[in-house]
Design a protein around this motif. Structure first.
Motif, PDB file in Angstrom:
ATOM      1  N   ILE A 284      27.626  33.214  13.785  1.00 22.91           N
ATOM      2  CA  ILE A 284      28.743  34.086  13.438  1.00 22.91           C
ATOM      3  C   ILE A 284      30.034  33.289  13.597  1.00 22.91           C
ATOM      4  CG2 ILE A 284      29.949  36.228  14.025  1.00 22.91           C
ATOM      5  CD1 ILE A 284      27.121  36.672  12.939  1.00 22.91           C
TER       6      ILE A 284
ATOM      7  N   THR B  83      31.798  44.126  14.414  1.00 23.24           N
ATOM      8  CA  THR B  83      31.459  43.492  13.140  1.00 23.24           C
ATOM      9  C   THR B  83      30.170  42.692  13.286  1.00 23.24           C
ATOM     10  OG1 THR B  83      33.790  43.325  12.577  1.00 23.24           O
ATOM     11  CG2 THR B  83      32.281  41.943  11.338  1.00 23.24           C
TER      12      THR B  83
ATOM     13  N   ILE C 204      26.523  43.331  11.440  1.00 22.50           N
ATOM     14  CA  ILE C 204      25.838  42.284  10.672  1.00 22.50           C
ATOM     15  C   ILE C 204      24.398  42.141  11.160  1.00 22.50           C
ATOM     16  CG2 ILE C 204      25.728  39.787  10.226  1.00 22.50           C
ATOM     17  CD1 ILE C 204      28.841  39.834  10.298  1.00 22.50           C
ATOM     18  N   TYR C 205      24.210  42.056  12.467  1.00 25.24           N
ATOM     19  CA  TYR C 205      22.862  41.946  13.029  1.00 25.24           C
ATOM     20  C   TYR C 205      22.011  43.168  12.679  1.00 25.24           C
ATOM     21  CZ  TYR C 205      23.759  37.774  15.851  1.00 25.24           C
ATOM     22  OH  TYR C 205      24.033  36.499  16.274  1.00 25.24           O
TER      23      TYR C 205
ATOM     24  N   SER D 105      22.315  45.173  10.124  1.00 25.43           N
ATOM     25  CA  SER D 105      22.013  45.139   8.699  1.00 25.43           C
ATOM     26  C   SER D 105      20.881  44.153   8.401  1.00 25.43           C
ATOM     27  CB  SER D 105      23.267  44.757   7.911  1.00 25.43           C
ATOM     28  OG  SER D 105      22.981  44.612   6.558  1.00 25.43           O
TER      29      SER D 105
END
Length: 141
Positions: A44, A52, A56-57, A59
């Motif tokens: 990241i 955020t 992301i993780y 998703s």
């Protein structure tokens, strides 16, 4: 000949072919089959805040779990009971470690996955698995 088959999937066209081959073999051999998806550890960028990064993780994990769910449904449509395993880390290492730990007799994997640029620089996951594995590896093209 093979009682336990491990099929690695990543959502690529080659992993779809590997899934088909693995399911065909499992049905033919009346073997236990497990589908594994290994998510690479992602880096990241500095400066992204925690929520955020978490999203992301989340998703990425949901995508991997969906791949496994879809693969399991495909297996069940063929009359095959399949287990699923979601792992994180270096795919080749995780696949080989799981195969050794759970005493799989065959690993089925696609010849090329989704990370073509990385694979050209680092060597493909399938090649690494074939070099490190204690059991036979079927690389599907």
């Amino acid at each position: 000949m093979f009682n336990k088959i491990l099929v690695a999937i990543d959502g690529s066209e080659m992993s779809e072919k590997a899934l088909e081959a693995g399911l065909h073999l499992a049905k033919e051999q009346r073997a236990e089959v497990t589908l594994v998806h290994v998510e690479r550890n992602i880096t990241i960028p500095v400066g992204l805040e925690g929520t955020t990064v978490d999203s992301i993780y989340d998703s990425i994990k949901k995508e991997g779990e969906k791949l496994l769910k879809d693969g399991k449904e495909k297996a069940e449509a063929e009359g095959i009971q399949a287990k699923t395993v979601y792992l994180e880390g270096e795919p080749s290492v995780q696949i080989v470690h799981l195969a050794e730990k759970e005493k799989y007799q065959l690993i089925v994997i696609g010849s090329r996955g989704l990370g073509n640029i990385k694979e050209m620089m680092l060597g493909s996951v399938s090649h690494k698995v074939s070099q490190m594995s204690h059991c036979p590896v079927l690389i599907v093209k």
